[in-house]
Design a protein around this motif. Sequence first.
Motif, PDB file in Angstrom:
ATOM      1  N   ALA A  70       1.071  -1.126   0.242  1.00  9.75           N
ATOM      2  CA  ALA A  70       0.201  -0.181  -0.331  1.00  9.75           C
ATOM      3  C   ALA A  70       1.072   1.227   0.147  1.00  9.75           C
ATOM      4  N   THR A  71       2.085   1.157   0.640  1.00 10.65           N
ATOM      5  CA  THR A  71       3.040   2.361   0.776  1.00 10.65           C
ATOM      6  C   THR A  71       3.322   2.431  -0.302  1.00 10.65           C
ATOM      7  N   ILE A  72       4.082   1.428  -0.856  1.00  8.46           N
ATOM      8  CA  ILE A  72       4.836   1.702  -2.038  1.00  8.46           C
ATOM      9  C   ILE A  72       3.471   2.030  -3.847  1.00  8.46           C
ATOM     10  N   ALA A  73       2.153   1.551  -3.460  1.00  5.90           N
ATOM     11  CA  ALA A  73       1.566   2.036  -4.445  1.00  5.90           C
ATOM     12  C   ALA A  73       1.062   3.184  -4.397  1.00  5.90           C
ATOM     13  N   GLY A  74       0.550   3.926  -3.312  1.00  3.99           N
ATOM     14  CA  GLY A  74       0.814   5.218  -2.622  1.00  3.99           C
ATOM     15  C   GLY A  74       1.614   6.139  -2.990  1.00  3.99           C
ATOM     16  N   HIS A  75       2.729   6.089  -3.229  1.00  6.55           N
ATOM     17  CA  HIS A  75       3.898   6.716  -3.723  1.00  6.55           C
ATOM     18  C   HIS A  75       3.760   7.144  -4.868  1.00  6.55           C
ATOM     19  N   VAL A  76       3.547   5.879  -5.561  1.00  5.87           N
ATOM     20  CA  VAL A  76       3.086   6.134  -7.392  1.00  5.87           C
ATOM     21  C   VAL A  76       2.639   7.217  -7.822  1.00  5.87           C
ATOM     22  N   ARG A  77       0.769   7.022  -6.677  1.00  8.88           N
ATOM     23  CA  ARG A  77      -0.395   7.281  -7.220  1.00  8.88           C
ATOM     24  C   ARG A  77       0.167   8.909  -6.537  1.00  8.88           C
ATOM     25  N   MET A  78       0.914   9.281  -5.637  1.00 12.50           N
ATOM     26  CA  MET A  78       1.300  10.382  -5.254  1.00 12.50           C
ATOM     27  C   MET A  78       1.530  10.922  -6.453  1.00 12.50           C
ATOM     28  N   ILE A  79       3.148  10.452  -6.693  1.00 15.36           N
ATOM     29  CA  ILE A  79       4.261  11.102  -8.431  1.00 15.36           C
ATOM     30  C   ILE A  79       2.658  11.324  -9.432  1.00 15.36           C
ATOM     31  N   VAL A  80       2.095  10.313  -9.491  1.00 10.23           N
ATOM     32  CA  VAL A  80       1.255  10.788 -10.931  1.00 10.23           C
ATOM     33  C   VAL A  80       0.125  12.066 -10.691  1.00 10.23           C
ATOM     34  N   GLY A  81      -0.003  11.798  -9.493  1.00 16.22           N
ATOM     35  CA  GLY A  81      -0.991  13.188  -8.936  1.00 16.22           C
ATOM     36  C   GLY A  81      -0.063  14.153  -9.310  1.00 16.22           C
ATOM     37  N   GLN A  82       0.878  14.433  -8.709  1.00 16.40           N
ATOM     38  CA  GLN A  82       2.146  15.814  -9.350  1.00 16.40           C
ATOM     39  C   GLN A  82       1.861  15.813 -10.794  1.00 16.40           C
ATOM     40  N   VAL A  83       2.601  14.678 -11.264  1.00 15.67           N
ATOM     41  CA  VAL A  83       2.299  14.898 -12.928  1.00 15.67           C
ATOM     42  C   VAL A  83       1.252  15.968 -13.817  1.00 15.67           C
TER      43      VAL A  83
END
Length: 222
Positions: free
Chosen positions: A147-160
């Motif tokens: 969940a933490t790794i997936a959340g990091h990915v989602r955060m980066i996508v949101g930043q992009v």
Amino acid sequence: MTADFFWAPRPRPTRGPKAALTLDQIADAAIAIADAEGLAAVSMQRVAADLGYTKMSLYRYLPGKAEMVAAMLERALAHPPRLGNPWREALTDWATALLAAYTGHPWALEASSGRRPIGPGEMAWMESALRVLPPGLSGAERLDTVATIAGHVRMIVGQVAESDLTAAMGMILRDHAATYPAVVAAISDVAAHGGADNAFAFGLGRILDGLECLLEQRASVG
């Protein structure tokens, strides 16, 4: 919303014309709309029209828009990559592939939020990550790691998706640099030495460092 949409047996109609569409065809048509115009542009009516069918004809294949969006997400995420060893490299490959899937379909971030039918594709992503985690973690910790790794990915996508913020910050700092000296210092350092746009790799590395440190501590105590 039908929670077991992907898993319940699909009844075969005994009357009426033979099914001419597949769920994948419907999902692909909806994805084409979402990729071009955003998720808000997707509707049963629009997808049916693009496929050359009536809106009512789509109800032979899915109950409504929630299930159609879930089918879109299944197609967009596709299948997780084949992962090897060691576990750090495997989880890096997993996160990188998930990032590519999301950035390839910007609407997927919104589609994967909140309650929705979960399909075999999403389950396969979780299964593949859990399988490569090293021993020494409880079941809860293993789930939390993914969940933490997936959340990091989602955060980066949101930043992009919000990349215009960088330009907006630059405009603000031109007139208010003295108010935000730490921001100016960091940006100036990037301009002088590089290293910008590395939040995905940097953050993922620190997550994996923390996990490795935890495992080493437990091994030394044991």
